[in-house]
Design a protein around this motif. Sequence first.
Motif, PDB file in Angstrom:
ATOM      1  N   ASP A 181     -17.710  40.680 -23.853  1.00  0.00           N
ATOM      2  CA  ASP A 181     -18.701  41.146 -23.747  1.00  0.00           C
ATOM      3  C   ASP A 181     -18.921  42.629 -23.485  1.00  0.00           C
ATOM      4  OD1 ASP A 181     -19.637  38.549 -24.591  1.00  0.00           O
ATOM      5  OD2 ASP A 181     -19.310  37.895 -22.520  1.00  0.00           O
ATOM      6  N   SER A 182     -19.971  43.232 -23.827  1.00  0.00           N
ATOM      7  CA  SER A 182     -20.139  44.595 -23.578  1.00  0.00           C
ATOM      8  C   SER A 182     -21.824  44.668 -23.846  1.00  0.00           C
ATOM      9  CB  SER A 182     -19.838  45.611 -24.655  1.00  0.00           C
ATOM     10  OG  SER A 182     -20.096  46.611 -24.381  1.00  0.00           O
ATOM     11  N   PHE A 183     -22.396  45.445 -22.511  1.00  0.00           N
ATOM     12  CA  PHE A 183     -23.798  45.595 -22.427  1.00  0.00           C
ATOM     13  C   PHE A 183     -24.070  47.163 -22.145  1.00  0.00           C
ATOM     14  CE2 PHE A 183     -22.705  41.643 -21.130  1.00  0.00           C
ATOM     15  CZ  PHE A 183     -23.549  40.676 -21.828  1.00  0.00           C
ATOM     16  N   ASP A 184     -24.886  47.657 -22.734  1.00  0.00           N
ATOM     17  CA  ASP A 184     -25.509  49.107 -22.536  1.00  0.00           C
ATOM     18  C   ASP A 184     -26.736  49.070 -21.639  1.00  0.00           C
ATOM     19  OD1 ASP A 184     -23.307  50.455 -23.924  1.00  0.00           O
ATOM     20  OD2 ASP A 184     -24.927  50.193 -25.910  1.00  0.00           O
ATOM     21  N   ASN A 185     -26.631  49.796 -20.497  1.00  0.00           N
ATOM     22  CA  ASN A 185     -28.037  49.825 -19.536  1.00  0.00           C
ATOM     23  C   ASN A 185     -28.438  51.146 -19.267  1.00  0.00           C
ATOM     24  OD1 ASN A 185     -26.844  47.046 -18.540  1.00  0.00           O
ATOM     25  ND2 ASN A 185     -24.838  48.058 -18.069  1.00  0.00           N
ATOM     26  N   ARG A 186     -29.680  51.011 -19.510  1.00  0.00           N
ATOM     27  CA  ARG A 186     -30.366  52.286 -19.261  1.00  0.00           C
ATOM     28  C   ARG A 186     -31.407  52.480 -18.147  1.00  0.00           C
ATOM     29  NH1 ARG A 186     -32.696  56.273 -23.636  1.00  0.00           N
ATOM     30  NH2 ARG A 186     -34.704  56.901 -22.884  1.00  0.00           N
ATOM     31  N   VAL A 187     -31.222  53.360 -17.236  1.00  0.00           N
ATOM     32  CA  VAL A 187     -32.123  53.651 -16.016  1.00  0.00           C
ATOM     33  C   VAL A 187     -32.721  54.857 -16.314  1.00  0.00           C
ATOM     34  CG1 VAL A 187     -32.082  53.291 -13.552  1.00  0.00           C
ATOM     35  CG2 VAL A 187     -30.505  51.976 -14.796  1.00  0.00           C
ATOM     36  N   ASN A 188     -34.011  54.819 -16.786  1.00  0.00           N
ATOM     37  CA  ASN A 188     -34.516  56.145 -16.980  1.00  0.00           C
ATOM     38  C   ASN A 188     -36.048  55.960 -16.723  1.00  0.00           C
ATOM     39  OD1 ASN A 188     -35.290  58.877 -17.579  1.00  0.00           O
ATOM     40  ND2 ASN A 188     -34.976  58.403 -19.637  1.00  0.00           N
ATOM     41  N   PRO A 189     -36.324  56.187 -15.411  1.00  0.00           N
ATOM     42  CA  PRO A 189     -37.746  55.922 -14.935  1.00  0.00           C
ATOM     43  C   PRO A 189     -38.766  56.878 -15.593  1.00  0.00           C
ATOM     44  CG  PRO A 189     -36.397  55.987 -13.129  1.00  0.00           C
ATOM     45  CD  PRO A 189     -35.673  56.663 -14.273  1.00  0.00           C
ATOM     46  N   ASN A 190     -38.426  57.907 -16.128  1.00  0.00           N
ATOM     47  CA  ASN A 190     -39.411  58.847 -16.819  1.00  0.00           C
ATOM     48  C   ASN A 190     -40.508  59.205 -15.821  1.00  0.00           C
ATOM     49  OD1 ASN A 190     -38.200  59.175 -19.437  1.00  0.00           O
ATOM     50  ND2 ASN A 190     -39.535  57.249 -19.879  1.00  0.00           N
ATOM     51  N   VAL A 191     -39.845  59.593 -14.559  1.00  0.00           N
ATOM     52  CA  VAL A 191     -40.659  60.352 -13.437  1.00  0.00           C
ATOM     53  C   VAL A 191     -40.233  61.439 -13.111  1.00  0.00           C
ATOM     54  CG1 VAL A 191     -41.239  59.674 -10.999  1.00  0.00           C
ATOM     55  CG2 VAL A 191     -41.420  57.751 -12.569  1.00  0.00           C
ATOM     56  N   VAL A 192     -40.979  62.400 -12.787  1.00  0.00           N
ATOM     57  CA  VAL A 192     -40.701  63.556 -12.084  1.00  0.00           C
ATOM     58  C   VAL A 192     -41.184  63.730 -10.539  1.00  0.00           C
ATOM     59  CG1 VAL A 192     -41.250  66.224 -12.033  1.00  0.00           C
ATOM     60  CG2 VAL A 192     -40.926  64.993 -14.259  1.00  0.00           C
ATOM     61  N   PHE A 241     -27.056  56.278 -17.399  1.00  0.00           N
ATOM     62  CA  PHE A 241     -26.553  55.270 -18.423  1.00  0.00           C
ATOM     63  C   PHE A 241     -25.464  54.501 -18.320  1.00  0.00           C
ATOM     64  CE2 PHE A 241     -29.781  58.772 -19.689  1.00  0.00           C
ATOM     65  CZ  PHE A 241     -30.561  57.745 -20.550  1.00  0.00           C
ATOM     66  N   THR A 242     -25.146  53.220 -18.391  1.00  0.00           N
ATOM     67  CA  THR A 242     -23.928  52.643 -18.072  1.00  0.00           C
ATOM     68  C   THR A 242     -23.496  51.733 -18.926  1.00  0.00           C
ATOM     69  OG1 THR A 242     -24.976  51.013 -16.660  1.00  0.00           O
ATOM     70  CG2 THR A 242     -24.519  53.005 -15.401  1.00  0.00           C
ATOM     71  N   GLY A 271     -28.127  52.873  -8.584  1.00  0.00           N
ATOM     72  CA  GLY A 271     -26.859  52.413  -8.718  1.00  0.00           C
ATOM     73  C   GLY A 271     -27.171  50.591  -8.931  1.00  0.00           C
ATOM     74  N   TYR A 272     -28.054  50.154  -8.320  1.00  0.00           N
ATOM     75  CA  TYR A 272     -28.375  48.845  -8.473  1.00  0.00           C
ATOM     76  C   TYR A 272     -28.808  48.369  -9.806  1.00  0.00           C
ATOM     77  CZ  TYR A 272     -30.844  44.231  -7.851  1.00  0.00           C
ATOM     78  OH  TYR A 272     -31.250  43.092  -8.123  1.00  0.00           O
ATOM     79  N   ASP A 273     -29.660  49.252 -10.355  1.00  0.00           N
ATOM     80  CA  ASP A 273     -30.337  48.615 -11.636  1.00  0.00           C
ATOM     81  C   ASP A 273     -29.337  49.134 -12.710  1.00  0.00           C
ATOM     82  OD1 ASP A 273     -32.895  47.649 -12.164  1.00  0.00           O
ATOM     83  OD2 ASP A 273     -33.179  49.360 -13.531  1.00  0.00           O
ATOM     84  N   GLY A 274     -28.639  50.024 -12.693  1.00  0.00           N
ATOM     85  CA  GLY A 274     -27.498  50.260 -13.543  1.00  0.00           C
ATOM     86  C   GLY A 274     -26.269  49.681 -13.308  1.00  0.00           C
ATOM     87  N   PHE A 275     -26.149  48.777 -12.504  1.00  0.00           N
ATOM     88  CA  PHE A 275     -25.059  47.489 -12.229  1.00  0.00           C
ATOM     89  C   PHE A 275     -23.798  48.382 -11.799  1.00  0.00           C
ATOM     90  CE2 PHE A 275     -27.933  45.615 -15.529  1.00  0.00           C
ATOM     91  CZ  PHE A 275     -28.209  44.407 -14.875  1.00  0.00           C
ATOM     92  N   VAL A 276     -23.826  49.452 -11.344  1.00  0.00           N
ATOM     93  CA  VAL A 276     -22.778  50.071 -10.456  1.00  0.00           C
ATOM     94  C   VAL A 276     -22.368  49.608  -9.140  1.00  0.00           C
ATOM     95  CG1 VAL A 276     -21.872  52.394  -9.592  1.00  0.00           C
ATOM     96  CG2 VAL A 276     -23.222  52.287 -11.554  1.00  0.00           C
ATOM     97  N   ILE A 277     -23.741  49.046  -8.596  1.00  0.00           N
ATOM     98  CA  ILE A 277     -23.434  48.110  -7.347  1.00  0.00           C
ATOM     99  C   ILE A 277     -24.031  47.114  -7.117  1.00  0.00           C
ATOM    100  CG2 ILE A 277     -22.778  50.503  -5.862  1.00  0.00           C
ATOM    101  CD1 ILE A 277     -25.878  50.290  -5.149  1.00  0.00           C
ATOM    102  N   ASN A 278     -23.581  46.054  -6.504  1.00  0.00           N
ATOM    103  CA  ASN A 278     -24.229  44.737  -6.519  1.00  0.00           C
ATOM    104  C   ASN A 278     -24.531  44.408  -4.932  1.00  0.00           C
ATOM    105  OD1 ASN A 278     -24.650  43.645  -8.584  1.00  0.00           O
ATOM    106  ND2 ASN A 278     -22.741  42.656  -8.942  1.00  0.00           N
ATOM    107  N   PRO A 279     -25.444  43.765  -4.468  1.00  0.00           N
ATOM    108  CA  PRO A 279     -25.649  43.251  -3.312  1.00  0.00           C
ATOM    109  C   PRO A 279     -24.620  42.170  -2.844  1.00  0.00           C
ATOM    110  CG  PRO A 279     -27.325  42.211  -4.566  1.00  0.00           C
ATOM    111  CD  PRO A 279     -26.587  43.086  -5.308  1.00  0.00           C
ATOM    112  N   VAL A 280     -24.219  42.267  -1.632  1.00  0.00           N
ATOM    113  CA  VAL A 280     -23.239  41.417  -0.981  1.00  0.00           C
ATOM    114  C   VAL A 280     -23.883  40.008  -0.964  1.00  0.00           C
ATOM    115  CG1 VAL A 280     -21.887  40.655   0.910  1.00  0.00           C
ATOM    116  CG2 VAL A 280     -21.912  43.103   0.293  1.00  0.00           C
ATOM    117  N   ALA A 281     -25.244  40.039  -0.451  1.00  0.00           N
ATOM    118  CA  ALA A 281     -26.027  38.782  -0.539  1.00  0.00           C
ATOM    119  C   ALA A 281     -27.235  38.555  -1.404  1.00  0.00           C
ATOM    120  CB  ALA A 281     -26.372  38.244   0.604  1.00  0.00           C
ATOM    121  N   ASN A 282     -27.499  38.006  -2.379  1.00  0.00           N
ATOM    122  CA  ASN A 282     -28.801  37.905  -3.108  1.00  0.00           C
ATOM    123  C   ASN A 282     -30.204  37.620  -2.539  1.00  0.00           C
ATOM    124  OD1 ASN A 282     -30.158  38.735  -5.551  1.00  0.00           O
ATOM    125  ND2 ASN A 282     -29.802  36.838  -6.671  1.00  0.00           N
TER     126      ASN A 282
END
Length: 500
Positions: free
Chosen positions: A332-343, A323-324, A182-193
């Motif tokens: 502005d438009s940005f494509d974000n890919r979060v794919n750790p390639n980890v099983v 993918f977001t 959620g964080y790395d895909g920009f679905v959510i943001n921390p209230v404080a950085n």
Amino acid sequence: MKKILFLFITGLTVSASYSQEVSDALRYSQDNLTGTARFRAMSGAFGAVGGDLSALSVNPAGSAIFNTNQVGVSFSNQNVKNNSNYFGTATSDKENSFILNQAGGVFVFKDRNPNNGWNKIAIGATYENTNNFKNSVFSAGTNPTNSIDGYFLAYANGIPLGDISKIAFEDLTYREQQAFFGYDGFVINPVANNDNNTQYTSNVPAGGNYYQENEIYTSGYNSKASFNISTSYKDRIFIGANLNVHVTDYRRTSSFYESNNNPLVPNETISNLRFNNELYTYGNGFSFQLGAIGKVTKSLRLGLAYESNTWYELYDEVTQSLFTTTETSAGDSFDNRVNPNVVNVYESYTLQTPDKWTLSAAYVFGKSGLISIDYSTKNYGNSKFKPTNDAGFRGVNSDISNDLKRNDELRIGAEYKINQLSLRGGYRFEGSPYENRRTIGDLNSFSGGLGYNFGGTKLDLAYSYAHRKSNQGFFGTGFTDGANINSKLNNVTLTLLFEL
């Protein structure tokens, strides 16, 4: 829970246990009606009848009813159609499969000494595909209220930002990994950085009317190999036992898509996303069965059977990607890919499924036919993930106890013989395993079939239809909306039997 190191094709994983849900326990606790064509045509009502290779799966005393050695094999074609309704939008999907449904044999040893009351011993071995997981469900519609952002927020809130942003993905727990997506895909943001922040907000624009699609494809099987022994006393009392080895191999691939046309704002907000999940569960288990059949009169038979808990040792492997697309009111438009390639390959765990009791009665009209009825009861609320004192299993075991209940099953079957031809029919009712009777509803099934005896060879054909409604959430946490699914299962089974 314990952590493990495991080298897999795509990466090195170090992770705590996968987040099990009530549906996972239920999946391996339920058995579909399978078996020979004769068994299926009579809806499995064989607890007091015996004399069929699949009857052993209900009551192990049934092998002592055989008078001759018998081996057979059964094949099935299964077609499942799922009609989905999600917030008024109707969709449909279907899946077809062809499987080896049942195989086995029974060998009868008789004592010709008239002074010996225990005059018969039967030994059998059978294989049953107890559950065919091949299925496909597609749901789509516009959700007026809820977004999948609730899923990521439910996992993230309470987790320090530093744990998500500064620790390698493969070193995170399952919960932390969901927060990371959620964080790395920009679905959510921390209230404080700052690293100590534990609260998050959504980047999905408010306003509702989120268009959503959910695709689920499953494959695999549950199987049971049974080793049977039974005996009879003066052909009036029959007792038997099974030792069962269970094998499960289950794959589930799901893809969730969401988009919205809500007004854009200066900061980046989510316009669409796709969240992919793959689960592979495999393992084996052990159970035993005891049973007895008594001939009250020449025609009336009563049966009682007990099937123990099944103790599974299971393993989970999980792969995920997100993918977001984010947009701003400035264009502005940005494509974000979060794919750790980890099983993620998790440490083995134990699942204990509930035991089962079956009470049966049958009336045999000489060589003309029979009518039979089976009543079974099983308490799904007694399913447990183990070790039960493990913190990761306490919550799901509590949910199982609260959400699932005792389940009753009724099977009725009849057979009528005309010379070498046999006509068969049956009905089956299985109650919902859920307290709310909505997550998975009642099952109703009708069946019919025929068989022909060529002498030393028998050929049987059966058709069965089953219908069940369900409404299971797309996700188990945070975002639990789901579609109303109307499932219809059609099955055709062919069995070839040989008397030796």
